[in-house]
Motif scaffolding. Structure first.
Motif, PDB file in Angstrom:
ATOM      1  N   ILE A 222      -2.969  -8.091 -64.851  1.00 17.69           N
ATOM      2  CA  ILE A 222      -2.520  -6.839 -64.254  1.00 17.69           C
ATOM      3  C   ILE A 222      -3.704  -6.164 -63.586  1.00 17.69           C
ATOM      4  O   ILE A 222      -4.858  -6.375 -63.964  1.00 17.69           O
ATOM      5  CB  ILE A 222      -1.877  -5.894 -65.289  1.00 17.69           C
ATOM      6  CG1 ILE A 222      -2.856  -5.584 -66.432  1.00 17.69           C
ATOM      7  CG2 ILE A 222      -0.598  -6.472 -65.837  1.00 17.69           C
ATOM      8  CD1 ILE A 222      -2.320  -4.549 -67.400  1.00 17.69           C
ATOM      9  N   LYS A 223      -3.412  -5.361 -62.595  1.00 15.13           N
ATOM     10  CA  LYS A 223      -4.426  -4.669 -61.819  1.00 15.13           C
ATOM     11  C   LYS A 223      -4.278  -3.162 -62.008  1.00 15.13           C
ATOM     12  O   LYS A 223      -3.165  -2.636 -62.065  1.00 15.13           O
ATOM     13  CB  LYS A 223      -4.289  -5.007 -60.327  1.00 15.13           C
ATOM     14  CG  LYS A 223      -4.565  -6.465 -59.992  1.00 15.13           C
ATOM     15  CD  LYS A 223      -6.047  -6.773 -60.084  1.00 15.13           C
ATOM     16  CE  LYS A 223      -6.341  -8.183 -59.609  1.00 15.13           C
ATOM     17  NZ  LYS A 223      -7.787  -8.495 -59.675  1.00 15.13           N
ATOM     18  N   PHE A 224      -5.416  -2.467 -62.073  1.00 12.28           N
ATOM     19  CA  PHE A 224      -5.423  -1.028 -62.226  1.00 12.28           C
ATOM     20  C   PHE A 224      -5.969  -0.378 -60.958  1.00 12.28           C
ATOM     21  O   PHE A 224      -6.709  -0.996 -60.197  1.00 12.28           O
ATOM     22  CB  PHE A 224      -6.266  -0.627 -63.437  1.00 12.28           C
ATOM     23  CG  PHE A 224      -5.702  -1.093 -64.736  1.00 12.28           C
ATOM     24  CD1 PHE A 224      -4.879  -0.278 -65.491  1.00 12.28           C
ATOM     25  CD2 PHE A 224      -5.984  -2.373 -65.208  1.00 12.28           C
ATOM     26  CE1 PHE A 224      -4.344  -0.724 -66.693  1.00 12.28           C
ATOM     27  CE2 PHE A 224      -5.457  -2.832 -66.410  1.00 12.28           C
ATOM     28  CZ  PHE A 224      -4.639  -2.003 -67.159  1.00 12.28           C
ATOM     29  N   ALA A 225      -5.616   0.877 -60.755  1.00 12.41           N
ATOM     30  CA  ALA A 225      -6.027   1.605 -59.553  1.00 12.41           C
ATOM     31  C   ALA A 225      -7.445   2.142 -59.736  1.00 12.41           C
ATOM     32  O   ALA A 225      -7.659   3.334 -59.957  1.00 12.41           O
ATOM     33  CB  ALA A 225      -5.055   2.740 -59.267  1.00 12.41           C
ATOM     34  N   GLY A 226      -8.407   1.253 -59.621  1.00 12.12           N
ATOM     35  CA  GLY A 226      -9.791   1.612 -59.869  1.00 12.12           C
ATOM     36  C   GLY A 226     -10.319   2.692 -58.945  1.00 12.12           C
ATOM     37  O   GLY A 226     -11.211   3.456 -59.324  1.00 12.12           O
ATOM     38  N   GLN A 252      -7.121   3.914 -69.539  1.00 12.94           N
ATOM     39  CA  GLN A 252      -5.846   3.235 -69.280  1.00 12.94           C
ATOM     40  C   GLN A 252      -5.999   1.729 -69.467  1.00 12.94           C
ATOM     41  O   GLN A 252      -5.131   1.070 -70.063  1.00 12.94           O
ATOM     42  CB  GLN A 252      -5.382   3.562 -67.858  1.00 12.94           C
ATOM     43  CG  GLN A 252      -3.988   3.042 -67.523  1.00 12.94           C
ATOM     44  CD  GLN A 252      -3.630   3.283 -66.063  1.00 12.94           C
ATOM     45  OE1 GLN A 252      -4.498   3.252 -65.186  1.00 12.94           O
ATOM     46  NE2 GLN A 252      -2.360   3.522 -65.782  1.00 12.94           N
ATOM     47  N   GLN A 253      -7.114   1.174 -68.994  1.00 12.78           N
ATOM     48  CA  GLN A 253      -7.374  -0.250 -69.164  1.00 12.78           C
ATOM     49  C   GLN A 253      -7.543  -0.616 -70.631  1.00 12.78           C
ATOM     50  O   GLN A 253      -7.037  -1.644 -71.096  1.00 12.78           O
ATOM     51  CB  GLN A 253      -8.619  -0.640 -68.377  1.00 12.78           C
ATOM     52  CG  GLN A 253      -8.451  -0.595 -66.875  1.00 12.78           C
ATOM     53  CD  GLN A 253      -9.746  -0.866 -66.144  1.00 12.78           C
ATOM     54  OE1 GLN A 253     -10.772  -0.261 -66.432  1.00 12.78           O
ATOM     55  NE2 GLN A 253      -9.708  -1.778 -65.192  1.00 12.78           N
ATOM     56  N   MET A 254      -8.263   0.228 -71.375  1.00 17.70           N
ATOM     57  CA  MET A 254      -8.494  -0.047 -72.796  1.00 17.70           C
ATOM     58  C   MET A 254      -7.185  -0.025 -73.574  1.00 17.70           C
ATOM     59  O   MET A 254      -6.957  -0.872 -74.442  1.00 17.70           O
ATOM     60  CB  MET A 254      -9.476   0.975 -73.359  1.00 17.70           C
ATOM     61  CG  MET A 254     -10.896   0.833 -72.830  1.00 17.70           C
ATOM     62  SD  MET A 254     -12.009   2.138 -73.431  1.00 17.70           S
ATOM     63  CE  MET A 254     -11.958   1.831 -75.200  1.00 17.70           C
ATOM     64  N   ARG A 255      -6.304   0.925 -73.253  1.00 16.30           N
ATOM     65  CA  ARG A 255      -5.011   0.977 -73.940  1.00 16.30           C
ATOM     66  C   ARG A 255      -4.195  -0.275 -73.648  1.00 16.30           C
ATOM     67  O   ARG A 255      -3.539  -0.832 -74.530  1.00 16.30           O
ATOM     68  CB  ARG A 255      -4.233   2.228 -73.520  1.00 16.30           C
ATOM     69  CG  ARG A 255      -4.804   3.529 -74.039  1.00 16.30           C
ATOM     70  CD  ARG A 255      -3.749   4.620 -74.032  1.00 16.30           C
ATOM     71  NE  ARG A 255      -3.150   4.783 -72.720  1.00 16.30           N
ATOM     72  CZ  ARG A 255      -3.570   5.639 -71.800  1.00 16.30           C
ATOM     73  NH1 ARG A 255      -4.616   6.409 -72.061  1.00 16.30           N
ATOM     74  NH2 ARG A 255      -2.969   5.736 -70.632  1.00 16.30           N
ATOM     75  N   ALA A 256      -4.239  -0.719 -72.383  1.00  9.76           N
ATOM     76  CA  ALA A 256      -3.507  -1.925 -72.012  1.00  9.76           C
ATOM     77  C   ALA A 256      -4.059  -3.139 -72.743  1.00  9.76           C
ATOM     78  O   ALA A 256      -3.307  -4.013 -73.193  1.00  9.76           O
ATOM     79  CB  ALA A 256      -3.570  -2.138 -70.503  1.00  9.76           C
ATOM     80  N   HIS A 262      -3.448  -7.755 -70.896  1.00  5.84           N
ATOM     81  CA  HIS A 262      -4.432  -8.234 -69.938  1.00  5.84           C
ATOM     82  C   HIS A 262      -4.308  -9.714 -69.615  1.00  5.84           C
ATOM     83  O   HIS A 262      -5.119 -10.260 -68.878  1.00  5.84           O
ATOM     84  CB  HIS A 262      -5.855  -7.972 -70.462  1.00  5.84           C
ATOM     85  CG  HIS A 262      -6.417  -6.679 -69.983  1.00  5.84           C
ATOM     86  ND1 HIS A 262      -6.794  -5.676 -70.837  1.00  5.84           N
ATOM     87  CD2 HIS A 262      -6.642  -6.211 -68.729  1.00  5.84           C
ATOM     88  CE1 HIS A 262      -7.250  -4.651 -70.141  1.00  5.84           C
ATOM     89  NE2 HIS A 262      -7.165  -4.943 -68.865  1.00  5.84           N
ATOM     90  N   SER A 263      -3.338 -10.391 -70.200  1.00 10.11           N
ATOM     91  CA  SER A 263      -3.238 -11.832 -70.022  1.00 10.11           C
ATOM     92  C   SER A 263      -3.096 -12.184 -68.553  1.00 10.11           C
ATOM     93  O   SER A 263      -2.411 -11.517 -67.794  1.00 10.11           O
ATOM     94  CB  SER A 263      -2.029 -12.373 -70.792  1.00 10.11           C
ATOM     95  OG  SER A 263      -0.842 -11.757 -70.329  1.00 10.11           O
TER      96      SER A 263
END
Length: 280
Positions: A222-226, A252-256, A262-263
């Motif tokens: 998955i991609k986040f809005a960095g 948000q990334q850490m929660r995911a 993150h797979s």
């Protein structure tokens, strides 16, 4: 002290505004104003497109004052209805450095008389006929591009002050990475790992003996809005723009990651070195 005390230090690129009947959106601008905001924060760029009276891509910004912004978001102007409460807020001076300038408000006759101006100057013209074509409330600025030039402006922390949102505590949702993106990330990781191995190779005479090296490279699914990380956020509550903290994309990334989201893909390999043989 501001050089122009009656003007704001920031401009806004609204992702949704009242549009005329039958007006078509550019291909990249589909969906809602919120969808377009998500796309900007994921891509990290503002995309230009042809607009009224332009024959090449432009990016449009509003230099409306705080009072005018409230009126545009709450009531709209000229019977066109309110603007959608989604927008990118940009630093005025940095935008000037990027090449943006105020538009030229001209009558129909003046528009006809200035058709031979250089393209970038010509595409800064906006028709102004009171009672018919009147967009003065936007105090529009444009960043004009040449035909064939990539019509993009990068979202950087130096340029972008923050974001206006229509939902309190809003975060741009993560999206699923495409197979091509996962493959590209893995390729980049492999290239980086190879560079590190080459560095180790150059240092082997200084390292103790070892029998193997294991290398693993992974890519998130998955991609986040960095581009949004640490940007300020203002929430439109129907009457005012209220400070609403900052975007914390890392959290948000850490929660995911904690939820196992993150797979994506992983590549691993190892090198075995039989005893007595040289490592390289």
């Amino acid at each position: 002290m501001s050089t122009h005390p009656d003007l704001p230090d920031t401009l806004v690129h609204f992702t949704g505004r009242p549009r005329g009947q039958g007006e078509e959106l550019p291909d990249f601008a589909g969906g809602t104003a919120e969808d377009r905001m998500v796309s900007i924060l994921h891509s990290g760029v503002l995309h230009g497109a042809r607009d009224y009276w332009s024959d090449a891509p432009v990016l449009c910004f509003s230099e409306a004052t705080e009072t005018a912004r409230r009126a545009m978001l709450r009531d709209g102007v000229g019977g066109r209805g309110p603007y959608d409460p989604w927008g990118v807020v940009l630093d005025r001076q940095k935008l000037i450095q990027a090449g943006a300038r105020p538009v030229l408000y001209l009558s129909k006759e003046e528009m006809d008389q200035t058709e031979t101006l250089p393209r970038r100057l010509r595409n800064r013209r906006v028709r102004y006929d009171p009672g018919y074509s009147d967009w003065l409330h936007e105090r529009e600025w444009r960043l004009c591009f040449e035909e064939g030039q990539i019509p993009e402006l990068a979202v950087t922390r130096e340029l972008v002050v923050g974001v206006i949102v229509g939902t309190p505590n809003w975060l741009p949702p993560p999206r699923t990475a495409t197979a091509a993106e996962v493959a590209a990330d893995l390729h980049a990781g492999v290239q980086s790992a190879r560079a590190e191995l080459e560095s180790l190779k150059a240092m082997t005479t200084e390292l103790p003996d070892f029998q193997s090296i294991s290398v693993s490279v992974s890519a998130a699914g998955i991609k986040f809005a960095g581009a949004a990380d640490r940007l300020a956020r203002w929430y439109w509550n129907g009457d005012e723009l209220v400070p609403d903290g900052v975007f914390d994309i890392r959290e948000q990334q850490m929660r995911a990651a904690q939820l196992g989201q993150h797979s994506g893909g992983e590549v691993g390999w190892s090198f075995e070195f039989p005893e007595g043989e040289e490592v390289w």
